[in-house]
Design an enzyme around this catalytic site. Structure first.
Site, PDB file in Angstrom:
ATOM      1  N   ASP A  46       4.818   5.119   2.363  1.00  0.00           N
ATOM      2  CA  ASP A  46       4.110   4.761   3.588  1.00  0.00           C
ATOM      3  C   ASP A  46       3.233   3.526   3.335  1.00  0.00           C
ATOM      4  O   ASP A  46       2.300   3.564   2.550  1.00  0.00           O
ATOM      5  CB  ASP A  46       3.236   5.946   4.017  1.00  0.00           C
ATOM      6  CG  ASP A  46       2.819   5.886   5.475  1.00  0.00           C
ATOM      7  OD1 ASP A  46       2.640   4.770   5.991  1.00  0.00           O
ATOM      8  OD2 ASP A  46       2.669   6.960   6.084  1.00  0.00           O
ATOM      9  N   THR A  87       4.323   4.396  11.507  1.00  0.00           N
ATOM     10  CA  THR A  87       4.851   5.453  10.631  1.00  0.00           C
ATOM     11  C   THR A  87       5.877   6.339  11.324  1.00  0.00           C
ATOM     12  O   THR A  87       6.955   6.596  10.777  1.00  0.00           O
ATOM     13  CB  THR A  87       3.691   6.316  10.098  1.00  0.00           C
ATOM     14  OG1 THR A  87       2.844   5.504   9.286  1.00  0.00           O
ATOM     15  CG2 THR A  87       4.211   7.474   9.264  1.00  0.00           C
ATOM     16  N   ASN A 108       3.388   6.220  17.022  1.00  0.00           N
ATOM     17  CA  ASN A 108       2.826   7.454  16.481  1.00  0.00           C
ATOM     18  C   ASN A 108       2.391   8.361  17.621  1.00  0.00           C
ATOM     19  O   ASN A 108       2.404   9.587  17.508  1.00  0.00           O
ATOM     20  CB  ASN A 108       1.645   7.154  15.561  1.00  0.00           C
ATOM     21  CG  ASN A 108       2.075   6.536  14.252  1.00  0.00           C
ATOM     22  OD1 ASN A 108       3.202   6.725  13.801  1.00  0.00           O
ATOM     23  ND2 ASN A 108       1.183   5.774  13.635  1.00  0.00           N
ATOM     24  N   LYS A 169       1.658  13.796   5.429  1.00  0.00           N
ATOM     25  CA  LYS A 169       1.637  13.644   6.883  1.00  0.00           C
ATOM     26  C   LYS A 169       2.713  14.520   7.507  1.00  0.00           C
ATOM     27  O   LYS A 169       3.851  14.552   7.026  1.00  0.00           O
ATOM     28  CB  LYS A 169       1.895  12.188   7.279  1.00  0.00           C
ATOM     29  CG  LYS A 169       0.767  11.227   6.977  1.00  0.00           C
ATOM     30  CD  LYS A 169       1.103   9.842   7.506  1.00  0.00           C
ATOM     31  CE  LYS A 169       0.004   8.833   7.221  1.00  0.00           C
ATOM     32  NZ  LYS A 169       0.346   7.486   7.729  1.00  0.00           N
ATOM     33  N   ASP A 311      -0.660   4.535   2.550  1.00  0.00           N
ATOM     34  CA  ASP A 311      -1.075   4.097   3.883  1.00  0.00           C
ATOM     35  C   ASP A 311      -2.568   4.292   4.084  1.00  0.00           C
ATOM     36  O   ASP A 311      -3.253   3.411   4.621  1.00  0.00           O
ATOM     37  CB  ASP A 311      -0.296   4.875   4.943  1.00  0.00           C
ATOM     38  CG  ASP A 311      -0.532   4.345   6.346  1.00  0.00           C
ATOM     39  OD1 ASP A 311      -0.170   3.179   6.588  1.00  0.00           O
ATOM     40  OD2 ASP A 311      -1.076   5.078   7.183  1.00  0.00           O
ATOM     41  N   HIS A 315      -4.983   1.029   4.544  1.00  0.00           N
ATOM     42  CA  HIS A 315      -5.796   0.823   5.743  1.00  0.00           C
ATOM     43  C   HIS A 315      -7.264   0.608   5.385  1.00  0.00           C
ATOM     44  O   HIS A 315      -7.948  -0.190   6.017  1.00  0.00           O
ATOM     45  CB  HIS A 315      -5.669   2.034   6.672  1.00  0.00           C
ATOM     46  CG  HIS A 315      -4.479   1.987   7.569  1.00  0.00           C
ATOM     47  ND1 HIS A 315      -4.332   1.053   8.566  1.00  0.00           N
ATOM     48  CD2 HIS A 315      -3.366   2.758   7.620  1.00  0.00           C
ATOM     49  CE1 HIS A 315      -3.187   1.244   9.200  1.00  0.00           C
ATOM     50  NE2 HIS A 315      -2.570   2.281   8.644  1.00  0.00           N
ATOM     51  N   ASP A 358       8.145   2.754   5.448  1.00  0.00           N
ATOM     52  CA  ASP A 358       8.153   2.883   6.910  1.00  0.00           C
ATOM     53  C   ASP A 358       7.589   1.656   7.612  1.00  0.00           C
ATOM     54  O   ASP A 358       7.748   1.511   8.823  1.00  0.00           O
ATOM     55  CB  ASP A 358       7.412   4.149   7.343  1.00  0.00           C
ATOM     56  CG  ASP A 358       5.969   4.186   6.857  1.00  0.00           C
ATOM     57  OD1 ASP A 358       5.590   3.338   6.024  1.00  0.00           O
ATOM     58  OD2 ASP A 358       5.217   5.075   7.307  1.00  0.00           O
ATOM     59  N   HIS A 359       6.929   0.775   6.882  1.00  0.00           N
ATOM     60  CA  HIS A 359       6.389  -0.483   7.412  1.00  0.00           C
ATOM     61  C   HIS A 359       5.641  -1.178   6.286  1.00  0.00           C
ATOM     62  O   HIS A 359       5.430  -0.598   5.211  1.00  0.00           O
ATOM     63  CB  HIS A 359       5.441  -0.252   8.596  1.00  0.00           C
ATOM     64  CG  HIS A 359       4.327   0.717   8.305  1.00  0.00           C
ATOM     65  ND1 HIS A 359       3.249   0.409   7.507  1.00  0.00           N
ATOM     66  CD2 HIS A 359       4.142   2.012   8.679  1.00  0.00           C
ATOM     67  CE1 HIS A 359       2.452   1.455   7.417  1.00  0.00           C
ATOM     68  NE2 HIS A 359       2.967   2.445   8.105  1.00  0.00           N
ATOM     69  N   HIS A 496      -0.985  -2.493  10.730  1.00  0.00           N
ATOM     70  CA  HIS A 496       0.429  -2.887  10.810  1.00  0.00           C
ATOM     71  C   HIS A 496       0.911  -2.625  12.227  1.00  0.00           C
ATOM     72  O   HIS A 496       0.172  -2.119  13.061  1.00  0.00           O
ATOM     73  CB  HIS A 496       1.263  -2.092   9.798  1.00  0.00           C
ATOM     74  CG  HIS A 496       1.006  -0.617   9.853  1.00  0.00           C
ATOM     75  ND1 HIS A 496       1.632   0.224  10.738  1.00  0.00           N
ATOM     76  CD2 HIS A 496       0.145   0.169   9.149  1.00  0.00           C
ATOM     77  CE1 HIS A 496       1.192   1.462  10.571  1.00  0.00           C
ATOM     78  NE2 HIS A 496       0.280   1.454   9.617  1.00  0.00           N
TER      79      HIS A 496
END
Length: 556
Positions: A46, A87, A108, A169, A311, A315, A358-359, A496
């Protein structure tokens, strides 16, 4: 005499042809079912930018990322082909082989016109939590309207293949595991345990209960977060104390060491935001493989594994932080440990592994400005309020705007119809107005998206991410280096969701069963993973698949 010799020769020739055909048929009848991997392990990291693989290369061990690259196949030009790059859509697209326009996970969360509220991508109020007393388990794949490669594997094997999803997650576990999974498990920060929902089962298996009883989350949260290497060796990252990095609640500065025991509070949530979250996820994945005897049966099994911690850390700190680099060096060790386990458990020749993300992530705008690189932020609340005032002046005072989320404007269709206002006219006026804001590069109306088709560029990305009854009326794309913020607070860390390479360009590594060593710069897309797996496993592609198999490059 000559005719007689000719006839005999003809008879002999026909006999030989007939015998050859019979022998060929006998050989064909002996052909066995092609060999397949015993276990597929899909790894999604992630928020992993493509360049992390090379920026941190010299600090990686030889048994993690370097092993995947050195002993596997590396697609170096792999991209997402839609926006928004979030995500939920990322995990769904990897496993369905299609884009949000088809599988329906357009963010999301997104605005639900029927209820007038946002809906979360894995939300399902019809199910209950299994494994804790919280509502964190009211989740399922019900909002994803396409099948996954994991669903197709279950169908093709007549439910003999085991499919299990694992992630901190919920969406990172549920969406990859698909609709027909044996189980999907995710983390509950209220009790530090892995949980699931009644969509899958009524109670946790004994092995999951035993894992939770080990209290690993409590153990990992009892240790401070220090750097793996001496901090002066993190030459690929910026200084430890940077103004655009975020802090843990209770910290004065974003610097090492991070006193996790003193910062954790009364819950177990902080595990998500430290490298130990990856280790915890890896520990559970190995426990799942062993307890479920995955890869030991007659049918191919599938573990869908997502590492969510990068992730959370990304962030908070941004791509240039030592914390991000340290997390990836430690994730490298977790991946090495997983690969070593698979060596002894089933053997490299029997497991097919892919790793992707995922990104990606953007550089912090304040960091970019320090380097005199164009960048900036838009303030969503200001944009939404200004738009509402403009539409009131143009069409009369009313609640014309229902929501502004995912950089999409949702107009109030019911009101517009009752006022006998043209929806297309209001979409076009909204699109024109949004161009007034600094940083807005392009807007696109839903009407234009449904009437036109783009084979490349920004239009294609918008089209592939648009679903009429879930997406907004006007989509907004920001300039490169810009991203939206949701408050007036200084911008920290990263985000993102954009159409630009720092968000769309992510790794794609294949390793193990019948995978040759090599690399390619051919452009590939995230939707190519699922049909490639279908080709390897000799099963049907997911029902909404739009990708192409990459087996011409990675088939021995």
């Amino acid at each position: 005499m000559v005719n007689r010799i000719y006839k005999i020769s003809l008879i002999l020739a026909l006999s030989l042809i007939s015998a050859g055909a019979a022998e060929s048929q006998r050989k064909k009848s002996k052909v066995t079912v092609p060999e397949k991997p015993k276990l597929v392990v899909g790894i999604v990291v992630d928020q992993m930018r493509y360049d992390y693989l090379y920026r941190f290369w010299n600090k990686f061990s030889d048994k993690g990322f370097k092993r995947l690259v050195g002993e596997g196949f590396n697609f170096r030009n792999n991209h997402y082909n839609y926006i928004p790059t979030y995500t939920g859509p990322g995990h769904a697209s990897i496993y369905t082989g299609t884009t949000p326009a088809i599988h329906g996970i357009v963010g999301n969360d997104w605005y639900n016109r029927i209820t007038g509220q946002n809906i979360y991508c894995a939300e399902d109020k019809s199910v209950k939590t299994v494994g804790s007393g919280s509502n964190a388990g009211q989740m399922s794949p019900v909002n994803m309207i396409a099948s996954t490669i994991t669903d197709e594997l279950r169908i093709a094997s007549n439910l003999q293949s085991k499919v299990i999803g694992v992630s901190l997650k919920d969406r990172g576990s549920i969406l990859p595991a698909g609709h027909a999974a044996n189980g999907a498990y995710w983390y509950d920060g209220s009790n530090g345990a892995m949980i699931t929902s009644t969509y899958y089962m009524q109670e946790l298996p004994a092995w999951v209960q035993a894992f939770n009883n080990r209290k690993l989350a409590d153990q990992y949260l009892s240790q401070p977060w220090t750097t793996l290497l001496p901090i002066e060796q993190y030459s690929e990252s910026g200084p430890d104390d940077q103004s655009f990095e975020g802090t843990f609640r209770g910290e004065a500065k974003p610097v090492f060491p991070h006193n996790i025991p003193a910062l954790r509070g009364t819950t177990f949530d902080l595990l998500r935001s430290i490298p130990a979250g990856n280790t915890f996820t890896k520990d559970f994945a190995i426990a799942a493989i062993q307890a479920e005897n995955m890869g030991k049966g007659a049918a191919t099994d599938f573990l869908a594994l997502s590492f969510s911690t990068p992730d959370y850390i990304g962030h908070q700190y941004g791509p240039n932080a030592i914390e991000v680099q340290d997390n990836y060096l430690r994730l490298d060790q977790d991946i090495a440990n997983l690969l070593t386990f698979l060596d002894g458990y089933i053997g490299k020749q029997n497991v097919l592994v892919f790793l992707t993300a995922d990104h990606g992530a953007a550089h912090n705008p304040e960091h970019m400005k320090q380097l005199r690189i164009p960048a900036g932020n838009t303030l969503n609340s200001l944009m939404a309020d200004s738009l509402k005032k403009h539409l009131n002046q143009r069409f009369g005072t009313a609640d014309w705007v229902s929501a502004f989320t995912n950089q999409q404007v949702y107009l109030n269709h019911q009101l517009i119809e009752s006022k006998k206002v043209s929806l297309v006219e209001m979409q076009e006026e909204t699109a024109r107005f949004m161009h007034r804001f600094p940083g807005v590069l392009r807007t696109m109306t839903a009407d234009a998206l449904m009437k036109s088709h783009w084979s490349r560029g920004l239009g294609m990305l918008m089209e592939n991410g648009y679903m009429p009854y879930r997406s907004g009326d006007v989509l907004v794309a920001l300039e490169p280096g810009w991203y939206a913020k949701y408050s007036n607070a200084p911008v920290k860390g990263t985000t993102h969701g954009s159409p630009w390479a720092y968000d769309t360009h992510i790794p794609l590594l294949w390793y193990g069963w019948q995978i040759p060593v090599g690399e390619s710069h051919v452009r590939t897309e995230i939707i190519d993973i699922a049909p490639s797996l279908a080709a390897f496993l000799r099963i049907q592609e997911p029902n909404g698949n739009m990708g192409r198999p990459l087996t011409e490059y990675i088939w021995k």
